[in-house]
Design an enzyme around this catalytic site. Structure first.
Site, mmCIF file in Angstrom:
data_model
loop_
_atom_site.group_PDB
_atom_site.id
_atom_site.type_symbol
_atom_site.label_atom_id
_atom_site.label_comp_id
_atom_site.label_asym_id
_atom_site.label_seq_id
_atom_site.Cartn_x
_atom_site.Cartn_y
_atom_site.Cartn_z
ATOM 1 N N LYS A 1 0.869 -1.186 0.000
ATOM 2 C CA LYS A 1 0.000 0.000 0.000
ATOM 3 C C LYS A 1 0.897 1.224 0.000
ATOM 4 O O LYS A 1 1.744 1.380 0.878
ATOM 5 C CB LYS A 1 -0.859 -0.018 1.268
ATOM 6 C CG LYS A 1 -1.632 1.272 1.487
ATOM 7 C CD LYS A 1 -2.522 1.178 2.703
ATOM 8 C CE LYS A 1 -3.209 2.497 2.958
ATOM 9 N NZ LYS A 1 -4.236 2.428 3.988
HETATM 10 C C1 R5P Z 1 -1.681 4.602 7.385
HETATM 11 O O1 R5P Z 1 -0.690 4.117 7.775
HETATM 12 C C2 R5P Z 1 -2.989 3.996 7.647
HETATM 13 O O2 R5P Z 1 -3.131 2.705 7.140
HETATM 14 C C3 R5P Z 1 -4.058 4.895 7.194
HETATM 15 O O3 R5P Z 1 -5.160 4.675 7.952
HETATM 16 C C4 R5P Z 1 -4.376 4.745 5.762
HETATM 17 O O4 R5P Z 1 -3.291 5.099 4.949
HETATM 18 C C5 R5P Z 1 -5.563 5.540 5.479
HETATM 19 O O5 R5P Z 1 -5.935 5.721 4.222
HETATM 20 P P1 R5P Z 1 -6.241 7.199 3.739
HETATM 21 O O6 R5P Z 1 -4.926 7.880 3.579
HETATM 22 O O7 R5P Z 1 -6.939 6.925 2.438
HETATM 23 O O8 R5P Z 1 -7.143 7.874 4.739
#
Ligand code: R5P
Length: 262
Positions: A169
């Site tokens: 990710k």
């Molecule tokens: C980061 O380390 C976490 O997993 C976040 O909660 C994740 O990246 C969240 O996704 P977004 O940036 O789309 O809110």
């Protein structure tokens, strides 16, 4: 392993819409997730998997839910602490198995003083997860003063894959093809901070065009003015080949149902 991976990345098109609601592990009661269950339950029919912590899973998600779970198992620092994202293991593999998860997620922070700790943590998690056939999602976290560019993100993503992560990710960036093309495992993008819906849909479309397997998106869905409309629109891009314009129409046409907690 393959069975669990297929629950996260759908074999019919090798794509996925992962809904990330793990923010509380370092951000506390994030806007939109004050009552996590109230926000998330209406979104579940449109999520291929749900990424969250064990505490949130236990307290907010009914055990009858059959959405595959990707369990956040790294943490240990907070947004008010000195070392953002200097994370270690916060949940054991035994607990992950007990919770019947489809995968686990662990953050690394390449380029930080403590990168070694996060990388050795990832290595340990991959070793343990391999033993039970559990996929590991490596999250390439980015420090405040770091460049989210293709050079950095391809370095971090490739390293995560070489350490044995099954899915990476990361963040979308210019020349994202370079990040995807040099990473031998599927890549999903985080959404990052809330941006305009049109821009988030455009970013998703561009990531998919560049070869991403999908999204692991949080704030741009649950902080949207219409979270159900937004996840449906993202889904249309990821799984149905919709353009950003077509997806925005889906978003706009979705009747607004208030799901947030007060
Ligand atoms: C980061 O380390 C976490 O997993 C976040 O909660 C994740 O990246 C969240 O996704 P977004 O940036 O789309 O809110």
């Amino acid at each position: 392993m393959k069975n669990r991976l297929s629950r996260i990345i759908k074999p019919k098109d090798n794509r996925t819409v992962m809904l990330a609601v793990d923010h509380g592990y370092f951000m506390g009661p994030t806007t939109g997730l004050e009552n996590l269950g109230k926000t998330v339950i209406p979104l579940l029919p449109y999520a291929d998997s749900l990424m969250l912590t064990r505490g949130a899973l236990r307290r907010y998600i009914p055990p009858e839910t059959d959405t595959p779970i990707v369990l956040r198992i790294s943490g240990g620092t907070s947004i008010v602490g000195k070392e953002l994202l200097h994370e270690g293991i916060i949940t054991s593999m035994k607990e992950a198995i007990r919770l019947n998860v489809a995968g686990v997620a662990f953050s690394i922070l390449i380029g930080a003083d403590f990168e070694r700790d996060t990388l050795l943590g990832l290595a340990k998690v991959v070793d343990e997860a391999e033993e039970y056939g559990i996929p590991v999602v490596a999250v390439t976290a980015v420090g405040r003063d770091m460049n989210k560019d293709a050079k950095y993100l391809s370095l971090a993503s490739r390293m995560a894959a070489e350490f044995g992560a099954h899915i990476v990710k990361t963040y979308y960036c210019e020349n994202f093809e370079r990040v995807v093309d040099t990473c031998p495992v599927p890549i999903v993008i985080a959404g990052g901070k809330k941006i305009d819906e049109k821009d988030a849909l455009e970013m998703t479309y561009n990531a998919i065009q560049a070869g991403a397997a999908g999204v692991d998106m949080g704030r741009n869905i649950f902080q949207s003015s219409n979270p159900v409309g937004m996840i449906k629109a993202i889904r249309a891009i990821v799984h149905e080949g919709a353009t950003p314009k077509e997806a925005y129409e889906i978003f706009k046409e979705e009747p607004l149902v208030e799901v947030r907690s007060e």
